[in-house]
Design a protein around this motif. Sequence first.
Motif, PDB file in Angstrom:
ATOM      1  N   THR A   4      -7.564  -6.726   4.906  1.00  0.00           N
ATOM      2  CA  THR A   4      -8.299  -5.885   5.848  1.00  0.00           C
ATOM      3  C   THR A   4      -9.657  -6.497   6.165  1.00  0.00           C
ATOM      4  OG1 THR A   4      -7.223  -3.897   5.001  1.00  0.00           O
ATOM      5  CG2 THR A   4      -9.272  -3.584   6.225  1.00  0.00           C
ATOM      6  N   ALA A  29     -11.877   8.184   3.660  1.00  0.00           N
ATOM      7  CA  ALA A  29     -12.622   7.031   4.180  1.00  0.00           C
ATOM      8  C   ALA A  29     -13.504   6.412   3.102  1.00  0.00           C
ATOM      9  CB  ALA A  29     -13.468   7.451   5.382  1.00  0.00           C
ATOM     10  N   ALA A  45      -1.586   5.700   6.131  1.00  0.00           N
ATOM     11  CA  ALA A  45      -2.693   6.642   6.268  1.00  0.00           C
ATOM     12  C   ALA A  45      -2.269   8.054   5.867  1.00  0.00           C
ATOM     13  CB  ALA A  45      -3.211   6.630   7.698  1.00  0.00           C
ATOM     14  N   ALA A  81      -2.002   8.190   2.076  1.00  0.00           N
ATOM     15  CA  ALA A  81      -3.326   8.178   1.444  1.00  0.00           C
ATOM     16  C   ALA A  81      -3.973   9.561   1.517  1.00  0.00           C
ATOM     17  CB  ALA A  81      -4.212   7.132   2.106  1.00  0.00           C
ATOM     18  N   SER A 135     -11.307   4.233   1.010  1.00  0.00           N
ATOM     19  CA  SER A 135     -10.955   3.007   1.725  1.00  0.00           C
ATOM     20  C   SER A 135     -12.052   1.953   1.587  1.00  0.00           C
ATOM     21  CB  SER A 135     -10.700   3.323   3.195  1.00  0.00           C
ATOM     22  OG  SER A 135     -10.395   2.153   3.914  1.00  0.00           O
ATOM     23  N   CYS A 162       1.161   4.283  -2.908  1.00  0.00           N
ATOM     24  CA  CYS A 162       1.015   5.715  -2.610  1.00  0.00           C
ATOM     25  C   CYS A 162       2.247   6.484  -3.061  1.00  0.00           C
ATOM     26  CB  CYS A 162       0.800   5.928  -1.122  1.00  0.00           C
ATOM     27  SG  CYS A 162      -0.778   5.340  -0.472  1.00  0.00           S
ATOM     28  N   SER A 211      -6.677  -4.947   0.458  1.00  0.00           N
ATOM     29  CA  SER A 211      -7.972  -4.779   1.122  1.00  0.00           C
ATOM     30  C   SER A 211      -8.606  -6.115   1.487  1.00  0.00           C
ATOM     31  CB  SER A 211      -8.918  -3.968   0.239  1.00  0.00           C
ATOM     32  OG  SER A 211      -8.429  -2.659   0.051  1.00  0.00           O
ATOM     33  N   GLU A 224     -12.458  -1.891  -0.370  1.00  0.00           N
ATOM     34  CA  GLU A 224     -13.008  -3.106   0.231  1.00  0.00           C
ATOM     35  C   GLU A 224     -14.147  -3.676  -0.613  1.00  0.00           C
ATOM     36  OE1 GLU A 224     -13.794  -3.063   4.398  1.00  0.00           O
ATOM     37  OE2 GLU A 224     -12.051  -1.817   4.866  1.00  0.00           O
ATOM     38  N   TYR A 232       0.835  -1.199   0.000  1.00  0.00           N
ATOM     39  CA  TYR A 232       0.000   0.000   0.000  1.00  0.00           C
ATOM     40  C   TYR A 232       0.873   1.253   0.000  1.00  0.00           C
ATOM     41  CZ  TYR A 232      -4.031   2.946   1.116  1.00  0.00           C
ATOM     42  OH  TYR A 232      -5.016   3.894   1.077  1.00  0.00           O
ATOM     43  N   SER A 265       1.149   1.439   9.410  1.00  0.00           N
ATOM     44  CA  SER A 265      -0.247   1.844   9.248  1.00  0.00           C
ATOM     45  C   SER A 265      -0.379   3.364   9.287  1.00  0.00           C
ATOM     46  CB  SER A 265      -1.101   1.212  10.341  1.00  0.00           C
ATOM     47  OG  SER A 265      -2.450   1.614  10.218  1.00  0.00           O
TER      48      SER A 265
END
Length: 212
Positions: free
Chosen positions: A106, A150, A127, A130, A153, A76, A103, A157, A72, A123
Motif C-alpha cells: 500500500t 482508519a 474493507a 475489516a 489502517s 480477517c 501494508s 502502515e 488481508y 478491496s
Amino acid sequence: MTAAPLSGRRAQAARNDELILEAARAVFTADPGAPISAVAERAGVGISALYRRYGSKEALLQKLCGDGLKLYIAACEKSLAMDGDPWEAFATYMVEIVEADSSSLTIALAGTFHPTEELYRDSTRAAELAVEVHRRAIEAEVLRPDITVADISLLFEQLASIKLGDEPRTVELRHRYLALMLDSMRMPPAHRPLPGPPPSEAELEQRWAPPS
C-alpha cells in the motif's frame, strides 16, 4: 486425493513465477519506479520468461496487490471465525496482517497503476471484513471505543515502515512495536513484556553508513 506432481517444465515455470513475484515485491516496494528488467535480474530469470508470465509492469503490479488483498481477506476471515476470547480474535487479525506485510505494498504502490475489476471487488471485500472485525471488538468492549478502522489502517502502515537490519530483525522489531500498540488499544489497558530487544544505537546509526 493427492494432486499429481507437476511435470519438470511446469514445475520450473511455477518456480520461476514464485521467484518473479518475490523479486517484484522486493524491487517495487523499494522503488516503485524501477524498470521491470530489475525484477528479472533479481529473480535470475530471462526477461522473456518474465514477459511470458506478465505482459507488462502494470500486470505485475496488479498481481502483487491482488495477492496482498487475498492475504488481508484471509486474515480477517480467520479472526472472524475464532470463538472464545474476543480480544484474542482481534489481536490475531493484527498479527496476521503485520506478518502478511500487505501494508508495504500500500505504501509503495498506491496510485502507481490502474486497478482491475477483480482488485476493486477484493478491496471492497477486505474493507467490509475489516469493519466487521473492528465492530466485533468494539461491541465486546475489548478495543478502545475511540479507535476507528482508519486508525488501524494507518497503524499497519506505520509498522510496515519499520525496516532495520536484515529481514528477521525487521520482523522482530515490527512485532515488538505491534505488542506495544496492542497494549495501548486494549480495554482495559494491558502492560505485558515487549518481545525482542529494542534497537541499539549501532543499529540506528548503521542506516547512515554509506554503501561500501
